[in-house]
Structures are given as structure tokens and as C-alpha cells.
Design a protein around this motif. Structure first.
Motif, PDB file in Angstrom:
ATOM      1  N   UNK A   1       3.370  48.790  37.486  1.00 42.87           N
ATOM      2  CA  UNK A   1       2.921  48.335  36.161  1.00 42.87           C
ATOM      3  C   UNK A   1       3.869  47.325  35.521  1.00 42.87           C
ATOM      4  N   UNK A   2       5.164  47.539  35.672  1.00 47.00           N
ATOM      5  CA  UNK A   2       6.139  46.642  35.045  1.00 47.00           C
ATOM      6  C   UNK A   2       6.111  45.229  35.626  1.00 47.00           C
ATOM      7  N   UNK A   3       5.492  45.058  36.789  1.00 46.64           N
ATOM      8  CA  UNK A   3       5.436  43.750  37.441  1.00 46.64           C
ATOM      9  C   UNK A   3       4.112  43.016  37.217  1.00 46.64           C
ATOM     10  N   UNK A   4       3.178  43.658  36.554  1.00 42.61           N
ATOM     11  CA  UNK A   4       1.848  43.072  36.388  1.00 42.61           C
ATOM     12  C   UNK A   4       1.839  41.998  35.309  1.00 42.61           C
ATOM     13  N   UNK A   5       0.992  40.994  35.530  1.00 46.36           N
ATOM     14  CA  UNK A   5       0.802  39.936  34.551  1.00 46.36           C
ATOM     15  C   UNK A   5      -0.379  40.241  33.645  1.00 46.36           C
ATOM     16  N   UNK A   6      -0.591  39.379  32.686  1.00 45.98           N
ATOM     17  CA  UNK A   6      -1.648  39.558  31.694  1.00 45.98           C
ATOM     18  C   UNK A   6      -3.021  39.737  32.341  1.00 45.98           C
ATOM     19  N   UNK A   7      -3.337  38.882  33.297  1.00 49.36           N
ATOM     20  CA  UNK A   7      -4.646  38.951  33.954  1.00 49.36           C
ATOM     21  C   UNK A   7      -4.845  40.294  34.640  1.00 49.36           C
ATOM     22  N   UNK A   8      -3.842  40.762  35.371  1.00 45.19           N
ATOM     23  CA  UNK A   8      -3.957  42.030  36.084  1.00 45.19           C
ATOM     24  C   UNK A   8      -4.109  43.197  35.107  1.00 45.19           C
ATOM     25  N   UNK A   9      -3.321  43.188  34.046  1.00 50.06           N
ATOM     26  CA  UNK A   9      -3.409  44.254  33.044  1.00 50.06           C
ATOM     27  C   UNK A   9      -4.808  44.310  32.451  1.00 50.06           C
ATOM     28  N   UNK A  10      -5.315  43.166  32.027  1.00 44.16           N
ATOM     29  CA  UNK A  10      -6.653  43.114  31.420  1.00 44.16           C
ATOM     30  C   UNK A  10      -7.725  43.545  32.415  1.00 44.16           C
ATOM     31  N   UNK A  11      -7.618  43.082  33.654  1.00 41.69           N
ATOM     32  CA  UNK A  11      -8.630  43.423  34.667  1.00 41.69           C
ATOM     33  C   UNK A  11      -8.624  44.908  34.996  1.00 41.69           C
ATOM     34  N   UNK A  12      -7.436  45.500  35.125  1.00 39.12           N
ATOM     35  CA  UNK A  12      -7.369  46.925  35.465  1.00 39.12           C
ATOM     36  C   UNK A  12      -7.914  47.773  34.324  1.00 39.12           C
ATOM     37  N   UNK A  13      -7.517  47.460  33.091  1.00 39.33           N
ATOM     38  CA  UNK A  13      -8.048  48.226  31.951  1.00 39.33           C
ATOM     39  C   UNK A  13      -9.564  48.052  31.830  1.00 39.33           C
ATOM     40  N   UNK A  14     -10.040  46.843  32.076  1.00 38.86           N
ATOM     41  CA  UNK A  14     -11.479  46.579  32.033  1.00 38.86           C
ATOM     42  C   UNK A  14     -12.193  47.419  33.089  1.00 38.86           C
ATOM     43  N   UNK A  15     -11.627  47.483  34.291  1.00 40.36           N
ATOM     44  CA  UNK A  15     -12.229  48.283  35.369  1.00 40.36           C
ATOM     45  C   UNK A  15     -12.229  49.771  35.031  1.00 40.36           C
ATOM     46  N   UNK A  16     -11.133  50.245  34.441  1.00 39.85           N
ATOM     47  CA  UNK A  16     -11.073  51.652  34.034  1.00 39.85           C
ATOM     48  C   UNK A  16     -12.166  51.957  33.007  1.00 39.85           C
ATOM     49  N   UNK A  17     -12.361  51.036  32.069  1.00 33.82           N
ATOM     50  CA  UNK A  17     -13.386  51.235  31.042  1.00 33.82           C
ATOM     51  C   UNK A  17     -14.785  51.208  31.651  1.00 33.82           C
ATOM     52  N   UNK A  18     -15.005  50.311  32.604  1.00 35.45           N
ATOM     53  CA  UNK A  18     -16.311  50.236  33.278  1.00 35.45           C
ATOM     54  C   UNK A  18     -16.609  51.545  34.011  1.00 35.45           C
TER      55      UNK A  18
END
Length: 128
Positions: A21-38
Motif C-alpha cells: 500500500x505504501x508504494x501505490x500511486x494515486x491511480x492504483x489507490x483509486x482503482x482498488x477502492x473503486x473495485x472494492x466498492x463495485x
């Protein structure tokens, strides 16, 4: 969460994501949270509170790198998963949205404003 092999795969992916998690960029963070919500929206258990917390911490740290779609996706994910976000994160996302407002497409604007309204947050006047 999940059943059988799918559940095992999801758990492994969540564990790997927590570790990185500490190495993730903005795009990855947004995409993973979006996928979790989906996943949650579709009745699968995508929520992992520890993972969500790590991702939200990283989102705040990388807020200046968020592009319009990332902002809209992250705020939509928060609203969809009914996550009470840190006020600093919402302020950072609204500031980023304001800074990149000229790059928002109509879908991004609609998703962001709807997500903020769902959370009971009034959109910054500069966004409207």
C-alpha cells in the motif's frame, strides 16, 4: 470475503495490496477502492477495513497526483462503501477537483457531485 477459490484469491490479493500500500500511486489507490466498492455493490464482500484504511492513508499522501477520474472514482467508492472519510481527505479531493476542474468530463463531475451528496457533503462552490 467470498466463497471457495474466489474467496482465497481475493484474500491473497488483499494481503498483497496491504503489504504494498505504501508504494501505490494515486491511480492504483483509486482503482482498488473503486473495485472494492463495485464488489460490495454486487453483493460480494469486497470490504476489508484494514486495507481500506491503508488505501485512504495513501490517497491523502498522493492527493496532489489525482487526476479527475481518480478523484471521482475515489469519492464514489467512499460513498458506495459508506466509509466516513477523514475530513482532510475530502478537502484534499475537493481541492484537487478544483485544481483540475477544466479536465473533468461531464461523467466525472456527475459522479463526484452525486457521491458528495450521498455522503451529505456539499460540493465546493468552485466545482459547481
Amino acid at each position: 470475503g467470498g466463497r471457495g477459490a474466489e474467496g482465497v484469491v481475493i484474500q491473497r490479493l488483499q494481503a498483497l495490496t496491504k503489504a504494498k500500500a505504501a508504494d501505490l500511486g494515486a491511480r492504483q489507490v483509486a482503482n482498488i477502492l473503486h473495485s472494492m466498492a463495485k464488489m460490495e455493490e454486487r453483493g460480494r464482500t469486497g470490504a476489508d477495513d484494514e486495507l481500506a484504511d491503508k488505501l485512504l492513508t495513501r490517497a491523502l499522501a498522493t492527493a496532489r497526483d489525482f487526476e479527475p477520474q481518480h478523484v471521482a472514482n475515489l469519492v464514489w467508492a467512499l460513498a458506495t462503501m459508506d466509509i466516513e472519510a477523514d475530513a482532510r481527505l475530502l478537502e484534499a479531493m475537493q481541492a484537487r477537483a478544483t485544481a483540475t476542474a477544466g479536465d473533468f468530463n461531464p461523467q466525472n463531475v456527475a459522479n463526484l457531485v452525486l457521491a458528495l451528496a450521498t455522503m451529505g457533503v456539499t460540493a465546493d462552490a468552485r466545482l459547481l
